[in-house]
Design an enzyme around this catalytic site. Sequence first.
Site, PDB file in Angstrom:
ATOM      1  N   GLU A 190       3.110 -60.683  69.263  1.00 14.70           N
ATOM      2  CA  GLU A 190       3.047 -59.805  68.095  1.00 14.70           C
ATOM      3  C   GLU A 190       2.297 -60.494  66.967  1.00 14.70           C
ATOM      4  O   GLU A 190       2.167 -59.928  65.878  1.00 14.70           O
ATOM      5  CB  GLU A 190       4.452 -59.514  67.548  1.00 14.70           C
ATOM      6  CG  GLU A 190       5.325 -58.706  68.453  1.00 14.70           C
ATOM      7  CD  GLU A 190       6.681 -58.463  67.832  1.00 14.70           C
ATOM      8  OE1 GLU A 190       7.661 -58.523  68.588  1.00 14.70           O
ATOM      9  OE2 GLU A 190       6.778 -58.213  66.620  1.00 14.70           O
ATOM     10  N   CYS A 228       8.310 -57.472  71.826  1.00 10.08           N
ATOM     11  CA  CYS A 228       8.898 -58.628  72.504  1.00 10.08           C
ATOM     12  C   CYS A 228       8.803 -58.561  74.018  1.00 10.08           C
ATOM     13  O   CYS A 228       9.278 -59.470  74.701  1.00 10.08           O
ATOM     14  CB  CYS A 228      10.355 -58.788  72.085  1.00 10.08           C
ATOM     15  SG  CYS A 228      10.521 -58.964  70.299  1.00 10.08           S
ATOM     16  N   HIS A 241      16.225 -60.283  76.811  1.00 10.29           N
ATOM     17  CA  HIS A 241      15.601 -60.515  75.517  1.00 10.29           C
ATOM     18  C   HIS A 241      16.727 -60.769  74.516  1.00 10.29           C
ATOM     19  O   HIS A 241      17.810 -60.187  74.629  1.00 10.29           O
ATOM     20  CB  HIS A 241      14.774 -59.303  75.081  1.00 10.29           C
ATOM     21  CG  HIS A 241      14.309 -59.423  73.653  1.00 10.29           C
ATOM     22  ND1 HIS A 241      13.569 -60.485  73.198  1.00 10.29           N
ATOM     23  CD2 HIS A 241      14.506 -58.635  72.569  1.00 10.29           C
ATOM     24  CE1 HIS A 241      13.322 -60.343  71.907  1.00 10.29           C
ATOM     25  NE2 HIS A 241      13.888 -59.226  71.505  1.00 10.29           N
TER      26      HIS A 241
END
Lengths: 353, 101
Positions: free
Chosen positions: A86, A118, A242
């Site tokens: 990102e 992500c 995550h």
Amino acid sequence: MEGQMRGVGIIGYGAYLPLRRIKTSLIAAAWQKEGKQIEKSLGVKEKSVAGLDEDSVTMAVEASLIALERAGIDKTKIGAVFMGSESHPYAVNPSTTKIGEILGIGHDYFTADLEFACKAGTAAIQIVTAFLLGGQIDYGLAIGADTAQGRPGDALEYATAAGAAAFILGRKQEELIVMINDFCSFNSDTPDFWRRSGAKYPSHGGRFTGEKAFFRHTLAAAERLMKKTKTKAGDYDYVVFHMPNSKFPCKAGEMLGFNQKQIKPGLIVEEIGNTYAASSLLGLCAVLDQAKPNQRILLVSYGSGAGSDAFSLTTTAKLTKKQKLGRNYKSFLRKKRYIDYVEYLKLTEAIRG
Amino acid sequence: MGVGFPARIWREAKKEYQILGQEGRLLYWTTIKFPGEGYEQQVPYLVGLIRLDRKKVIGGQLVNWQGKQLKKGMKVVSVPRRMRANGQEEPIRYGIKWKVR
């Protein structure tokens, strides 16, 4: 083995964390908030902070060097480089060509920068795997790296961190240290978290980032993969999610039927924060550093916007020897230097001289 | 030709990348308090002379040195870093700095 993707998998892996850390309690104190409560609520004690002269490209190179050391291949045979982030240093001009040039892999490779919040790093793994399955390349490099940004004073500031993870993938059975059995992806248009073009910091939908975003996609991808591979939670030795904080992955794991013994080895956010595109991949590196041969790992990433990639992996007997090569993940936790909030603002360029 | 000129960046960086990952020994170092263009945010920083082998001595910026007692002969390793800030619109110059082990 169910759904085994014709001998494609990981032959080398590498993690990288920058040296500096800032404690959650220091950030909280700067904003007159209750540090212990925030630390407990997020499950994040401290986070990694990149140096002024580091960015996603430099960290990606550092992780890739370790992955290459473990893989033990001629780097000029890498036929694809894909990197998810990102925080690509350029809006237009690829990170991957800088990485390829710095590493010295030559000029003959498929490449592009990826963005899917992500989960861009796991998307890189899927793409490189597809090139391998198609027989177009012998080896590929997949990277997740970020210098995550959080607006000063915003809730995200406590967790947004910096790090990188790199994987060399190949298709020679005798070289594989981790087999990719299968993978899948579940996506929808969900505006939970975003950064408009030109904006310095991301914005988010507060509690909307929970049930309708992280949990919906993470659980859906995991369930679809387990159905596809005819497996259940008990068949896995490890599960890695995550990690925007500690609570979300723990809750997702419990909802899917995993226990703490399976979740904990890959749950690394408490000590490093949320490294965005590197988050689940660094969790995977931590697991690979300790996994034994013939153990099964479920890896589930999540990217806002939103989507989840899920992978069923199995370690091989070759992993044990490769674990001893290169720097392991925990060594980055031992070597660290704490900074104060002013230095943190300077390093994240929230203030300039 | 300015330090941020694309052709110069392209030419200089390629040569530097060749020593990525090499180890050397720290010979001499000094602290820079009045920086060159593009290094203002990094002040103070250290630059040093590093011996790579019997014939080659190279200069470069040191990283990860704070809190360490530097000694002549210390091992250093070359790592990738952004070299200087050229403003928000100029190309980024990547290169090699030296990490104190």
